[in-house]
Design an enzyme around this catalytic site. Structure first.
Site, short mmCIF file in Angstrom:
data_model
loop_
_atom_site.label_atom_id
_atom_site.label_comp_id
_atom_site.label_asym_id
_atom_site.label_seq_id
_atom_site.Cartn_x
_atom_site.Cartn_y
_atom_site.Cartn_z
N GLU A 1 8.60 38.27 -0.03
CA GLU A 1 9.53 37.64 -0.98
C GLU A 1 10.95 38.11 -0.68
O GLU A 1 11.17 39.29 -0.39
CB GLU A 1 9.10 38.06 -2.39
CG GLU A 1 9.10 36.97 -3.41
CD GLU A 1 8.17 35.79 -3.10
OE1 GLU A 1 8.62 34.83 -2.45
OE2 GLU A 1 7.00 35.83 -3.52
N HIS A 2 11.89 37.19 -0.75
CA HIS A 2 13.30 37.47 -0.46
C HIS A 2 13.49 38.01 0.95
O HIS A 2 14.45 38.74 1.21
CB HIS A 2 13.91 38.42 -1.51
CG HIS A 2 14.02 37.79 -2.86
ND1 HIS A 2 15.07 36.98 -3.22
CD2 HIS A 2 13.17 37.78 -3.93
CE1 HIS A 2 14.88 36.55 -4.46
NE2 HIS A 2 13.72 37.00 -4.91
N SER B 1 13.01 8.27 -12.38
CA SER B 1 12.21 9.49 -12.55
C SER B 1 11.31 9.28 -13.76
O SER B 1 11.80 9.17 -14.89
CB SER B 1 13.13 10.69 -12.79
OG SER B 1 12.35 11.74 -13.35
N GLY C 1 8.26 28.73 -10.40
CA GLY C 1 8.37 29.42 -9.11
C GLY C 1 7.48 28.80 -8.05
O GLY C 1 7.12 29.43 -7.06
N LEU C 2 7.10 27.53 -8.26
CA LEU C 2 6.22 26.85 -7.30
C LEU C 2 7.00 25.83 -6.45
O LEU C 2 6.41 24.99 -5.77
CB LEU C 2 5.08 26.14 -8.03
CG LEU C 2 4.16 27.07 -8.82
CD1 LEU C 2 3.12 26.28 -9.58
CD2 LEU C 2 3.49 28.05 -7.87
N SER D 1 11.45 21.79 -6.61
CA SER D 1 12.63 21.16 -6.00
C SER D 1 12.42 20.97 -4.50
O SER D 1 12.78 19.93 -3.95
CB SER D 1 13.91 21.94 -6.30
OG SER D 1 13.82 23.24 -5.84
N ASP E 1 10.61 27.71 1.19
CA ASP E 1 10.00 26.70 0.31
C ASP E 1 9.90 25.35 1.02
O ASP E 1 8.86 24.68 0.96
CB ASP E 1 10.82 26.54 -0.97
CG ASP E 1 11.00 27.86 -1.71
OD1 ASP E 1 10.31 28.82 -1.36
OD2 ASP E 1 11.83 27.90 -2.62
N TYR F 1 20.32 35.03 -7.92
CA TYR F 1 19.67 34.84 -6.62
C TYR F 1 20.72 35.00 -5.51
O TYR F 1 20.53 35.76 -4.56
CB TYR F 1 19.00 33.46 -6.55
CG TYR F 1 18.34 33.20 -5.22
CD1 TYR F 1 17.00 33.49 -5.01
CD2 TYR F 1 19.06 32.67 -4.14
CE1 TYR F 1 16.40 33.27 -3.78
CE2 TYR F 1 18.47 32.44 -2.91
CZ TYR F 1 17.13 32.73 -2.74
OH TYR F 1 16.54 32.52 -1.52
C1 GLA Z 1 13.20 31.08 -3.70
C2 GLA Z 1 13.97 30.58 -2.46
C3 GLA Z 1 13.28 31.01 -1.16
C4 GLA Z 1 12.94 32.48 -1.17
C5 GLA Z 1 12.26 32.90 -2.46
C6 GLA Z 1 12.07 34.38 -2.57
O1 GLA Z 1 11.96 30.43 -3.79
O2 GLA Z 1 14.11 29.19 -2.49
O3 GLA Z 1 14.07 30.65 -0.07
O4 GLA Z 1 14.08 33.26 -0.90
O5 GLA Z 1 13.00 32.48 -3.60
O6 GLA Z 1 11.17 34.82 -1.61
#
Ligand code: GLA
Length: 378
Positions: free
Chosen positions: A33-34, A67, A122-123, A126, A171, A221
């Site tokens: 992550e990140h 939409s 968080g899925l 977008s 993503d 972020y």
């Molecule tokens: C969001 C961002 C990704 C990634 C994650 C964290 O989903 O869009 O690019 O940085 O956070 O892992």
């Protein structure tokens, strides 16, 4: 009516004809992550929750998009000055513009879309929306001549240039490249990737969605990303990819305590992804789970992107003997991803729903993870 039927019915009502159906998926991330914007590794997979759109070129220079979920219709032109104000429409407009900027062709179209990727969980709903339209425009107007990495970058640049999120590539990569029953390890520096069959015998992957999304004032972020970039710069490196804890400790006195903690997390997380890949190849799910807990600890204490509700779910998972659990995605709300032995699953879910509800006054949502295909024509 399922998603597809709802969309085709509406398309016919609004436009009196039929178009072509496309879909792209939301994603999970097992670990890493990140790390994407730090040139590190990620380990995502596409899931069975999608954004689906029916689209048809309309022979004009205008796009008319409905939409279903927002119950809104928007019309926009394809020039930079035509950016719509509705956020959902900006994603689509951005994908059109980013395709054009890369020399791709886009003409006016009619579209209806809807989805079942939970929003704010968080899925990556977008990224699913961006990838669905990027894939469709490539198929409808460009004979599929734009390669898949470029499609992912079109979505990523849309976030940067039209939505104010300076995100990495994970993503959109996962949404475009996803493959049924496989996770993908992506090296975000070289962009090399490998599919890993994912069939955790004796375990289940399950998401527990807190259904909270904390207000993101000051784009935390982007701030996390800036911290990492400052430390990399101080180390004379392009990204934190090659940084070690020794490197970081050597400059500890020259950076803020906050930047130190952010970089410490990223350095640890890079190694955890590789450790998890090794463990997976050996079928060693206990190690996979242990690393997931370590990631949560780092995301909560050092990277500071967790929140009370998610820490609560993580503690609860530990108490329930869940093999691995951690906050997933960018953070600040959303869900935890949990690796649970089959025989503990029912008890864990029952307890999580009850205790979370007792504490926060609403039930969390539970999603069993089904690893599925990414962007496609339906
Ligand atoms: C969001 C961002 C990704 C990634 C994650 C964290 O989903 O869009 O690019 O940085 O956070 O892992």
């Amino acid at each position: 009516m399922n998603l597809q039927e709802t969309i085709t019915k509406r398309f016919k009502e609004v436009f009196g004809t039929d178009g072509t159906l496309y879909a792209s998926a939301g994603r999970i991330n097992l670990i890493g992550e990140h790390t994407d914007y730090n040139g590190g590794f990620v380990f995502p997979g596409a899931i069975d929750k999608v954004i689906m759109a029916e689209i048809k070129p309309n022979g004009t220079d205008k796009c008319h998009v409905v939409s279903i979920d927002q119950n809104q219709e928007v019309e926009f032109g394809l020039n930079e000055a035509d950016a719509p104000k509705e956020m959902w429409a900006r994603y689509i407009f951005g994908v059109c513009r980013e395709t054009i900027k890369r020399g791709g062709k886009v003409e006016g179209f009619d579209a209806v879309f809807a989805g079942n990727v939970p929003l704010g969980a968080g899925l990556s709903s977008s990224a699913a929306l961006e990838s669905c339209f990027a894939f469709a425009l490539n198929d409808l107007f460009n004979d599929n001549s734009i390669d898949k990495f470029e499609l992912a970058r079109i979505g990523q640049s849309t976030e940067h240039n039209y939505c104010g999120v300076n995100c990495g590539i994970m993503d959109q990569f996962a949404s475009v490249f996803g493959k049924k029953d496989h996770l993908m390890r992506l090296d975000c520096r070289s962009m090399e990737y490998e599919y890993f069959p994912f069939d955790p015998k004796g375990y289940k992957l399950v998401l527990v969605d807190s259904v909270v999304k904390h207000e993101l004032v000051d784009s935390p972020y982007n701030k996390r990303r800036e911290s990492c970039e400052r430390v990399a710069k101080r180390l004379g490196m392009e990204t934190l990819r090659d940084a070690t804890m020794e490197d970081l400790n050597a400059i500890k006195g020259d950076i803020t305590a906050e930047d130190y903690l952010r970089a410490k997390f990223v350095i640890g997380e890079k190694d955890r992804v590789l450790a998890v890949c090794d463990a997976l190849e050996k079928g060693d799910y206990e190690t996979v789970g242990k690393k997931m807990y370590e990631t949560h600890e780092g995301l909560s204490k050092d990277y500071e992107v967790s929140c009370e509700e998610l820490d609560f779910l993580n503690d609860l998972a530990r108490r329930e003997g869940v093999t691995g659990s951690r906050i997933m995605g960018g953070g600040f709300g959303g869900c935890t991803i949990n690796l649970v032995a089959d025989d503990r699953y029912d008890h864990f879910i029952k307890t999580a729903v009850k205790e979370f509800n007792d504490r926060y006054g609403h039930e969390p949502r539970i999603y069993d993870v089904v690893i599925s295909d990414g962007a496609r024509r339906v």
